[in-house]
Structure formats: structure tokens, C-alpha cells
Design an enzyme around this catalytic site. Structure first.
Site, PDB file in Angstrom:
ATOM      1  N   GLY A  14      43.612  59.513 108.045  1.00 35.70           N
ATOM      2  CA  GLY A  14      43.075  58.149 108.067  1.00 35.70           C
ATOM      3  C   GLY A  14      41.622  58.017 107.667  1.00 35.70           C
ATOM      4  O   GLY A  14      40.952  57.070 108.096  1.00 35.70           O
ATOM      5  N   SER A  15      41.116  58.918 106.807  1.00 33.22           N
ATOM      6  CA  SER A  15      39.707  58.748 106.394  1.00 33.22           C
ATOM      7  C   SER A  15      39.546  57.503 105.522  1.00 33.22           C
ATOM      8  O   SER A  15      38.509  56.837 105.568  1.00 33.22           O
ATOM      9  CB  SER A  15      39.184  59.997 105.678  1.00 33.22           C
ATOM     10  OG  SER A  15      39.747  60.116 104.400  1.00 33.22           O
ATOM     11  N   ASN A  16      40.552  57.184 104.735  1.00 36.90           N
ATOM     12  CA  ASN A  16      40.462  55.952 103.924  1.00 36.90           C
ATOM     13  C   ASN A  16      40.546  54.716 104.812  1.00 36.90           C
ATOM     14  O   ASN A  16      39.850  53.726 104.576  1.00 36.90           O
ATOM     15  CB  ASN A  16      41.556  55.952 102.849  1.00 36.90           C
ATOM     16  CG  ASN A  16      41.188  56.862 101.692  1.00 36.90           C
ATOM     17  OD1 ASN A  16      40.162  56.674 101.047  1.00 36.90           O
ATOM     18  ND2 ASN A  16      42.001  57.878 101.454  1.00 36.90           N
ATOM     19  N   MET A  92      52.717  58.294 103.454  1.00 34.14           N
ATOM     20  CA  MET A  92      53.496  59.244 102.682  1.00 34.14           C
ATOM     21  C   MET A  92      54.992  58.912 102.656  1.00 34.14           C
ATOM     22  O   MET A  92      55.826  59.790 102.532  1.00 34.14           O
ATOM     23  CB  MET A  92      53.242  60.673 103.196  1.00 34.14           C
ATOM     24  CG  MET A  92      51.786  61.088 103.100  1.00 34.14           C
ATOM     25  SD  MET A  92      50.986  60.755 101.502  1.00 34.14           S
ATOM     26  CE  MET A  92      51.162  62.337 100.693  1.00 34.14           C
ATOM     27  N   ARG A  93      55.309  57.636 102.773  1.00 27.82           N
ATOM     28  CA  ARG A  93      56.699  57.216 102.580  1.00 27.82           C
ATOM     29  C   ARG A  93      56.728  56.201 101.452  1.00 27.82           C
ATOM     30  O   ARG A  93      55.724  55.547 101.174  1.00 27.82           O
ATOM     31  CB  ARG A  93      57.256  56.590 103.856  1.00 27.82           C
ATOM     32  CG  ARG A  93      57.632  57.611 104.902  1.00 27.82           C
ATOM     33  CD  ARG A  93      58.207  56.927 106.093  1.00 27.82           C
ATOM     34  NE  ARG A  93      59.514  56.357 105.807  1.00 27.82           N
ATOM     35  CZ  ARG A  93      60.656  56.877 106.242  1.00 27.82           C
ATOM     36  NH1 ARG A  93      60.648  57.971 106.956  1.00 27.82           N
ATOM     37  NH2 ARG A  93      61.809  56.287 105.967  1.00 27.82           N
ATOM     38  N   ASN A 110      47.681  50.813  96.735  1.00 28.71           N
ATOM     39  CA  ASN A 110      47.798  52.217  97.125  1.00 28.71           C
ATOM     40  C   ASN A 110      46.671  53.013  96.465  1.00 28.71           C
ATOM     41  O   ASN A 110      46.163  52.620  95.418  1.00 28.71           O
ATOM     42  CB  ASN A 110      49.149  52.769  96.649  1.00 28.71           C
ATOM     43  CG  ASN A 110      49.352  54.222  97.037  1.00 28.71           C
ATOM     44  OD1 ASN A 110      49.068  54.622  98.176  1.00 28.71           O
ATOM     45  ND2 ASN A 110      49.831  55.038  96.106  1.00 28.71           N
ATOM     46  N   HIS A 112      45.954  56.863  94.997  1.00 23.12           N
ATOM     47  CA  HIS A 112      46.618  58.116  94.620  1.00 23.12           C
ATOM     48  C   HIS A 112      45.549  59.088  94.130  1.00 23.12           C
ATOM     49  O   HIS A 112      44.700  58.717  93.308  1.00 23.12           O
ATOM     50  CB  HIS A 112      47.659  57.843  93.530  1.00 23.12           C
ATOM     51  CG  HIS A 112      48.494  59.042  93.214  1.00 23.12           C
ATOM     52  ND1 HIS A 112      49.483  59.513  94.073  1.00 23.12           N
ATOM     53  CD2 HIS A 112      48.488  59.879  92.149  1.00 23.12           C
ATOM     54  CE1 HIS A 112      50.041  60.586  93.536  1.00 23.12           C
ATOM     55  NE2 HIS A 112      49.463  60.830  92.378  1.00 23.12           N
TER      56      HIS A 112
HETATM   57  C1  GAR Z   1      44.343  60.814 100.355  1.00 25.54           C
HETATM   58  O1  GAR Z   1      43.863  61.865  99.567  1.00 25.54           O
HETATM   59  C2  GAR Z   1      45.244  59.922  99.539  1.00 25.54           C
HETATM   60  O2  GAR Z   1      44.836  59.745  98.213  1.00 25.54           O
HETATM   61  C3  GAR Z   1      46.546  60.669  99.596  1.00 25.54           C
HETATM   62  O3  GAR Z   1      46.631  61.118 100.933  1.00 25.54           O
HETATM   63  C4  GAR Z   1      45.298  61.341 101.421  1.00 25.54           C
HETATM   64  C5  GAR Z   1      45.143  60.595 102.723  1.00 25.54           C
HETATM   65  O4  GAR Z   1      43.899  60.868 103.315  1.00 25.54           O
HETATM   66  N1  GAR Z   1      47.655  59.846  99.260  1.00 25.54           N
HETATM   67  C6  GAR Z   1      48.672  60.274  98.518  1.00 25.54           C
HETATM   68  O5  GAR Z   1      48.779  61.406  98.113  1.00 25.54           O
HETATM   69  C7  GAR Z   1      49.713  59.207  98.227  1.00 25.54           C
HETATM   70  N2  GAR Z   1      50.648  59.690  97.279  1.00 25.54           N
HETATM   71  P1  GAR Z   1      43.411  60.023 104.554  1.00 25.54           P
HETATM   72  O6  GAR Z   1      44.568  60.031 105.563  1.00 25.54           O
HETATM   73  O7  GAR Z   1      42.225  60.762 105.072  1.00 25.54           O
HETATM   74  O8  GAR Z   1      43.092  58.652 104.073  1.00 25.54           O
END
Ligand code: GAR
Length: 206
Positions: A14-16, A92-93, A110, A112
Site C-alpha cells: 500500500g505505498s501507492n 492483484m486481481r 491502475n 503498472h
Molecule cells: C506497485 O509496484 C504496482 O505498480 C504494482 O504492485 C506494486 C504495489 O505496491 N502493481 C502491479 O504490478 C499491477 N499489475 P504498493 O502496494 O506499495 O502500492
């Protein structure tokens, strides 16, 4: 009232998600996060929601065996919270439900961790870029459609990964830019609109 009523969908760290919380708390984003939805009861994102008094819903795969059932519940939560921006932040779903995708067309975004269409559909795009020997990779923020990672591109950021010596190092380097860029894009939604013509997305500030 804030312009954006935001739902975050996240599966892990969940850093984003945190970067968007920070953007709101620091006044850069005119919005309120109404709910966090996660499919993972152990997601660190839940802790972040608790720390910031954000309501959350755990839709675990054990309870929701089918993707349809889970998407239907997601749609109920979005509808009841009058959400106008859905932010997938490491969710991730795959969202498959046609009615959800149609009703929230151009309202679901989203991030990516690659320069799409490179490594489209990958769940480990940073490692894939490293293994391929890429010198440049990056991130793409795009609208969500029924084509996985194939919706119209809102923003991309190229990141030099030529000095990285593992997929993890690539992921860490790109993540720094992800956090900044996602916050920036959500702020743009709160201060303007996006015009979409074919695959071309143009930002029009208020
Ligand atoms: C991030 O790097 C995001 O781009 C990726 O998961 C990570 C989540 O980080 N998403 C994907 O690969 C989607 N296909 P976070 O939980 O720290 O935000």
C-alpha cells in the site's frame, strides 16, 4: 465538499495508497478516500487505513469464490459510497465484471510498473524488465478496461534501470516514481478532466 470520492483497491503493502493519503492530507488532492477494498486480510494497506481513519472492507477469496461475486460486491460498495474515482493501487486481481467496468468507465485507474505495452499483463513486470536486460523501464498509469493493462494511457514515466543488479532493485527504483506520479495523477483528477479521443488522453484543467 471535496471533488473526488475515492475508493482504493489494494492487495499488499500500500505505498501507492499511502502517497494518495499524503496528497490529500497535504492539500494537493481535493478528495476524500471513502473506502479501502482489499482481497488480502493481511495487507499492510489495512494498517494504513486504520491509521488514517479510512473505512475498509476485506473481500477475501475464501468468502468470494467467484470473480463475479467479488466484483458484484465491489460494485455495491462503490455505488453505496457514491465513488467517482476508483484507484487500483497494487490490486492483484483482475476486474472482469462488464457492468462494473461499464458503469465506472474512465473512472477506474491502475498503475503498472512498466512502460506499457511492454510487459503487459505481467504480475512481476520489474523482474521481467530486469531479466530481459532492459536499460529503461518505468511506470504507466492508465484507465482500466476489459483489456488487461490495455486501457488508455494517462501518464508514463521512464526510469533508467541500467545500474540495477536485480529485479528487486528495479522495483524499488520504479516505486519511488510510482508514488510521486500516482499522487500527481489523482491530484489532476481533482483539478480538471481528461478528454479521451480513441487512445489519446488529454488533460483539461478546470
Ligand atoms: C506497485 O509496484 C504496482 O505498480 C504494482 O504492485 C506494486 C504495489 O505496491 N502493481 C502491479 O504490478 C499491477 N499489475 P504498493 O502496494 O506499495 O502500492
Amino acid at each position: 465538499m471535496p471533488k473526488l470520492s475515492i475508493a482504493i483497491l489494494a492487495s499488499g503493502r500500500g505505498s501507492n495508497f499511502q502517497s494518495i493519503i499524503d496528497g490529500i492530507e497535504e492539500g494537493e488532492i481535493d478528495g476524500k478516500i471513502k473506502v479501502l477494498i482489499t482481497n488480502n486480510p493481511n495487507a499492510r494497506a489495512i494498517q494504513r487505513a486504520k491509521e488514517h481513519d479510512i473505512p475498509y472492507e476485506v473481500l477475501s477469496s475464501e468468502l468470494y469464490h467467484s470473480r463475479e461475486a467479488m466484483d458484484a460486491r465491489i460494485k455495491e460498495i462503490l455505488d453505496s459510497n457514491k465513488i467517482n474515482l476508483v484507484v487500483l493501487a497494487g490490486y492483484m486481481r483482475i476486474i472482469k465484471s462488464k457492468s462494473l467496468l461499464e458503469q465506472y468507465k474512465h473512472k477506474i485507474i491502475n498503475i503498472h510498473p512498466s512502460l506499457l505495452p511492454a510487459f503487459k499483463g505481467s504480475t512481476d513486470a520489474q523482474k521481467d524488465a530486469y531479466d530481459y536486460g532492459c536499460k529503461i523501464s518505468g511506470l504507466t498509469i492508465h484507465f482500466v478496461s476489459d483489456d488487461i493493462d490495455g486501457g488508455e494511457i494517462i501518464l508514463q514515466k521512464a526510469v533508467d534501470i541500467s545500474s540495477c543488479s536485480s529485479g528487486d532493485e528495479v522495483a524499488d527504483k520504479i516505486l519511488e516514481y510510482e508514488n510521486k506520479s500516482y499522487r500527481e495523477v489523482v491530484a489532476m483528477f481533482s483539478k480538471g478532466t481528461f478528454e479521451i479521443k480513441g487512445r489519446h488522453v488529454k488533460y483539461v484543467p478546470d
